[in-house]
Design a protein around this motif. Structure first.
Motif, PDB file in Angstrom:
ATOM      1  N   ASN A 228      37.332  40.324  46.047  1.00 43.26           N
ATOM      2  CA  ASN A 228      38.696  39.804  46.038  1.00 43.26           C
ATOM      3  C   ASN A 228      38.631  38.311  45.688  1.00 43.26           C
ATOM      4  N   LEU A 229      39.264  37.918  44.596  1.00 44.56           N
ATOM      5  CA  LEU A 229      39.207  36.527  44.144  1.00 44.56           C
ATOM      6  C   LEU A 229      39.776  35.546  45.163  1.00 44.56           C
ATOM      7  N   SER A 230      40.664  36.033  46.017  1.00 42.75           N
ATOM      8  CA  SER A 230      41.225  35.155  47.050  1.00 42.75           C
ATOM      9  C   SER A 230      40.192  34.816  48.123  1.00 42.75           C
ATOM     10  N   ASP A 231      39.070  35.584  48.143  1.00 41.46           N
ATOM     11  CA  ASP A 231      37.988  35.316  49.100  1.00 41.46           C
ATOM     12  C   ASP A 231      36.950  34.362  48.537  1.00 41.46           C
ATOM     13  N   ILE A 232      37.182  33.880  47.314  1.00 40.63           N
ATOM     14  CA  ILE A 232      36.193  33.013  46.667  1.00 40.63           C
ATOM     15  C   ILE A 232      36.710  31.580  46.550  1.00 40.63           C
ATOM     16  N   LYS A 233      35.890  30.646  46.991  1.00 39.39           N
ATOM     17  CA  LYS A 233      36.191  29.224  46.803  1.00 39.39           C
ATOM     18  C   LYS A 233      35.426  28.764  45.565  1.00 39.39           C
ATOM     19  N   LYS A 234      36.148  28.275  44.576  1.00 38.01           N
ATOM     20  CA  LYS A 234      35.527  27.836  43.325  1.00 38.01           C
ATOM     21  C   LYS A 234      35.521  26.312  43.253  1.00 38.01           C
ATOM     22  N   GLU A 235      34.340  25.754  42.929  1.00 38.00           N
ATOM     23  CA  GLU A 235      34.202  24.314  42.724  1.00 38.00           C
ATOM     24  C   GLU A 235      33.526  24.074  41.379  1.00 38.00           C
ATOM     25  N   THR A 236      33.907  23.011  40.711  1.00 40.86           N
ATOM     26  CA  THR A 236      33.259  22.654  39.447  1.00 40.86           C
ATOM     27  C   THR A 236      32.629  21.272  39.578  1.00 40.86           C
ATOM     28  N   PHE A 237      31.542  21.068  38.844  1.00 43.59           N
ATOM     29  CA  PHE A 237      30.880  19.776  38.866  1.00 43.59           C
ATOM     30  C   PHE A 237      30.112  19.589  37.559  1.00 43.59           C
ATOM     31  N   LYS A 249      29.660  14.696  30.562  1.00 44.94           N
ATOM     32  CA  LYS A 249      31.062  14.475  30.196  1.00 44.94           C
ATOM     33  C   LYS A 249      32.027  15.526  30.745  1.00 44.94           C
ATOM     34  N   THR A 250      31.559  16.761  30.919  1.00 45.91           N
ATOM     35  CA  THR A 250      32.474  17.816  31.365  1.00 45.91           C
ATOM     36  C   THR A 250      31.979  18.487  32.628  1.00 45.91           C
ATOM     37  N   GLU A 251      32.917  18.955  33.428  1.00 44.22           N
ATOM     38  CA  GLU A 251      32.569  19.665  34.659  1.00 44.22           C
ATOM     39  C   GLU A 251      32.462  21.156  34.355  1.00 44.22           C
ATOM     40  N   SER A 252      31.397  21.522  33.643  1.00 45.13           N
ATOM     41  CA  SER A 252      31.225  22.919  33.233  1.00 45.13           C
ATOM     42  C   SER A 252      30.474  23.741  34.275  1.00 45.13           C
ATOM     43  N   ALA A 253      29.718  23.064  35.150  1.00 43.31           N
ATOM     44  CA  ALA A 253      28.966  23.788  36.183  1.00 43.31           C
ATOM     45  C   ALA A 253      29.926  24.355  37.232  1.00 43.31           C
ATOM     46  N   VAL A 254      29.533  25.533  37.772  1.00 42.52           N
ATOM     47  CA  VAL A 254      30.409  26.244  38.715  1.00 42.52           C
ATOM     48  C   VAL A 254      29.652  26.560  40.006  1.00 42.52           C
ATOM     49  N   ARG A 255      30.330  26.338  41.130  1.00 41.94           N
ATOM     50  CA  ARG A 255      29.801  26.748  42.432  1.00 41.94           C
ATOM     51  C   ARG A 255      30.823  27.682  43.075  1.00 41.94           C
ATOM     52  N   CYS A 267      25.956  27.984  39.033  1.00 44.01           N
ATOM     53  CA  CYS A 267      25.517  28.251  37.665  1.00 44.01           C
ATOM     54  C   CYS A 267      25.919  27.074  36.791  1.00 44.01           C
ATOM     55  N   GLN A 268      24.942  26.528  36.039  1.00 44.62           N
ATOM     56  CA  GLN A 268      25.230  25.352  35.227  1.00 44.62           C
ATOM     57  C   GLN A 268      24.533  25.392  33.864  1.00 44.62           C
TER      58      GLN A 268
END
Length: 361
Positions: A228-237, A249-255, A267-268
């Motif tokens: 369930n996507l509502s159970d996932i906290k997504k962060e970018t860096f 230059k871009t926040e393409s990495a994902v946590r 994943c980066q």
């Protein structure tokens, strides 16, 4: 197995064979490749059992004829021939019974674990005790595995990599794909890998001991683990790996953090945030699947048939001793005195020993 029970199982296999032979030609089964492959594999095993059962019945009919002659005929020569024939038939029946039993047993043991063996895998390497030396050993084991993948005809992609302080890796995650048997071979690698050697930074020539952990997870599809996507906290860096100016230059990495289980994945390696998200979701799905599987096993108190593939990351499974050019697997007490060859990807011999022990249990 008693004769009546044995015949009952043969009859059951025959009935199941004809049921599958009807369903396997249905359009809805043919269109579902996963279900079709599972049924086809079972169909081919059952076909062998049915063929043996038919042969078994023919031999039983011949045995009845021989018994009739021995009981009712007065011709001594004919009775002698019937006696010899009966002995041969009984030997044939015993052989058929053994072969049929082995097939029935292997079919009844087609569990979730054995079907998992054909999956692709997620391989996670992490440095443990030993600081920079452990990070260097992660890089060495990574090289060992990638050379093994090449020998096996498998392909791999780096999903996530975190560099060590000086050289090597603190953590690296791989997506490994092949025709079949990827997880079935690599699952034995889960656990603590210990190295004993003289680090390059050691001026007095003392042997140091370091350790890394390896975790191998079966790849699963979204239909098998519904997140369930509502159970996932997504962060970018911003990425910290290779990639030139783009990474700064871009926040393409994902946590991603799965809130119910507290599992976190990063994943980066891709330039695209979207692609990194997809890869992270795949790893997250595999970790959740593995967690749920382990919970089920505990709840129903099932002990694995062997300790060689428990996947417990806290278990020391192998030592790589450089001074003695020896690699030892502690689960099966097996040593190979060709460390250089082993580190060049020649690890199948050890895996084959582990497979043998697991199947023997």
């Amino acid at each position: 197995m008693k004769k009546a029970s044995f015949i009952q199982k043969l009859e059951g296999s025959k009935k199941e064979f004809y049921e599958i032979s009807k369903s396997i030609i249905q359009p809805n089964i043919i269109s579902d490749q996963k279900k079709y492959k599972i049924l086809l594999k079972k169909y081919l095993k059952l076909e062998k059992i049915v063929s043996l059962y038919e042969k078994y019945n023919k031999k039983l009919a011949l045995l009845q004829e021989a018994d009739f002659i021995l009981k009712n005929d007065s011709d001594a020569d004919l009775k002698e021939l019937a006696s010899i024939e009966k002995y041969k038939i009984l030997e044939n029946l015993s052989s058929i019974e053994k072969e049929s039993y082995d097939l029935i047993f292997s079919l009844s043991n087609e569990t979730e674990e054995t079907t998992e063996n054909h999956r692709n895998a997620i391989v996670e390497l992490r440095s443990g005790t030993g600081g920079d030396e452990a990070c260097l050993f992660v890089e060495d084991i990574l090289r060992m595995y990638t050379m093994y993948f090449k020998k096996s005809g498998w392909k791999y992609k780096i999903i996530h990599a975190q560099k060590g302080g000086i050289k090597g890796y603190k953590e690296i995650i791989l997506d490994v794909n092949g025709k079949e048997g990827v997880y079935g071979n690599l699952k034995f690698e889960s656990g603590v890998h210990r190295v004993q050697r003289i680090p390059k930074t050691e001026s007095q020539g003392r042997v140091h001991t370091s350790a890394i952990t390896v975790a191998v997870l079966p790849q699963v599809k979204d239909i098998e683990v519904n997140i369930n996507l509502s159970d996932i906290k997504k962060e970018t860096f911003r990425s910290s790996g290779a990639g030139g100016q783009h990474v700064n230059k871009t926040e393409s990495a994902v946590r991603l953090t799965h809130l119910p289980s507290k599992i976190t994945v990063e994943c980066q390696e891709e330039r695209s945030q979207h692609k990194n998200f997809e890869k992270a979701i795949n790893v997250l799905r595999s970790r959740i699947y593995q967690n749920e599987k382990e919970k089920r096993l505990k709840e129903i108190s099932i002990k694995r048939k062997s300790l060689v593939s428990t996947g417990d990351r806290s278990v020391k499974i192998r030592t790589y001793n450089y001074p003695k050019s020896r690699v030892t697997d502690h689960r099966i007490h097996k040593s190979i005195y060709d460390l250089a060859g082993f580190m060049n990807g020649n690890i199948q011999e050890m895996i084959n020993f582990l497979k043998f022990i697991e199947n023997k249990k």
